[in-house]
Design an enzyme around this catalytic site. Structure first.
Site, PDB file in Angstrom:
ATOM      1  CB  SER A  98      -0.951  -0.065   1.207  1.00  0.00           C
ATOM      2  OG  SER A  98      -1.944   0.911   1.132  1.00  0.00           O
ATOM      3  CG  HIS A 123      -4.164  -1.893  -2.099  1.00  0.00           C
ATOM      4  ND1 HIS A 123      -4.681  -2.583  -1.034  1.00  0.00           N
ATOM      5  CD2 HIS A 123      -3.561  -0.799  -1.555  1.00  0.00           C
ATOM      6  CE1 HIS A 123      -4.413  -1.937   0.094  1.00  0.00           C
ATOM      7  NE2 HIS A 123      -3.734  -0.847  -0.203  1.00  0.00           N
TER       8      HIS A 123
END
Length: 197
Positions: A98, A123
């Site tokens: 992330s 993501h």
């Protein structure tokens, strides 16, 4: 409970005890481990600024093992990495997921590395909203803006087209160290200290 090891160094003036992180800082090594929040970001930023003020000609080594965290805290680290004059080498160990993957890919080009069994996960940002309809709409607009901002950074760092980044960040996308090299998020795999594959 976090126990921080202590290192004892001998010198001509006697012994000196350091916590391990302070000792690593003497060698221009910063550890970014755990979830990224404001406290961790302030600690990392302070260390970056200190090392840059100490000697802006020498590299800073940022070791990353993090599941990601608060985007604004991560972007504060990102902006500081770009603000200082020192080159920042990033070394992924374990996982850079992330927001941590954005930071790992934001090291100085040519100096972004991963250890052989580490992973990088990209993501889209996540968030939640509650309250009145207008508040939910504002939160939804903000998360779309944040996603575009993070994907633009990933595209710039990797050399991938923004459209590909948009598709590849629809869901959790796990990359091995080798896959992350091929994708352009990092530049090489560190087999041994200062020995690149």
């Amino acid at each position: 409970m976090n126990l921080v090891p202590t290192v004892i160094e001998q010198s001509s003036r006697g012994e000196r005890a350091y916590d391990i992180y302070s000792r690593l800082l003497k060698d221009r090594i910063i550890m970014l481990s755990g979830p990224i929040d404001d406290d961790l970001a302030n600690s990392i930023i302070s260390q970056l600024l200190f090392l840059d003020a100490q000697d802006s000609e020498k590299d800073i080594y940022l070791y990353i093992n993090s599941p990601g965290g608060v985007v604004t805290a991560g972007l504060a680290i990102y902006d500081t990495m770009n603000f200082i004059k020192s080159d920042v080498q990033t070394i992924v160990m374990g996982m850079a997921a992330s927001m941590a993957s954005v930071l790992a890919s934001s090291g100085t080009k040519g100096k972004r590395f991963a250890l052989p069994h580490s992973e990088v996960m990209i993501h889209q940002p996540s968030g939640g909203a509650q309250g009145q309809q207008t508040e939910i709409e504002i939160a939804a607009e903000q998360i779309l803006k944040t996603r575009k901002e993070l994907n633009t950074i990933l595209a710039e760092n990797s050399g991938q087209p923004l459209e590909k980044i948009n598709i590849d960040t629809e869901r959790d996308n796990y990359l091995s160290a080798q896959d992350a090299v091929e994708y352009g998020l990092i530049d090489g795999i560190m087999e041994k200290n200062a020995n690149l594959k």
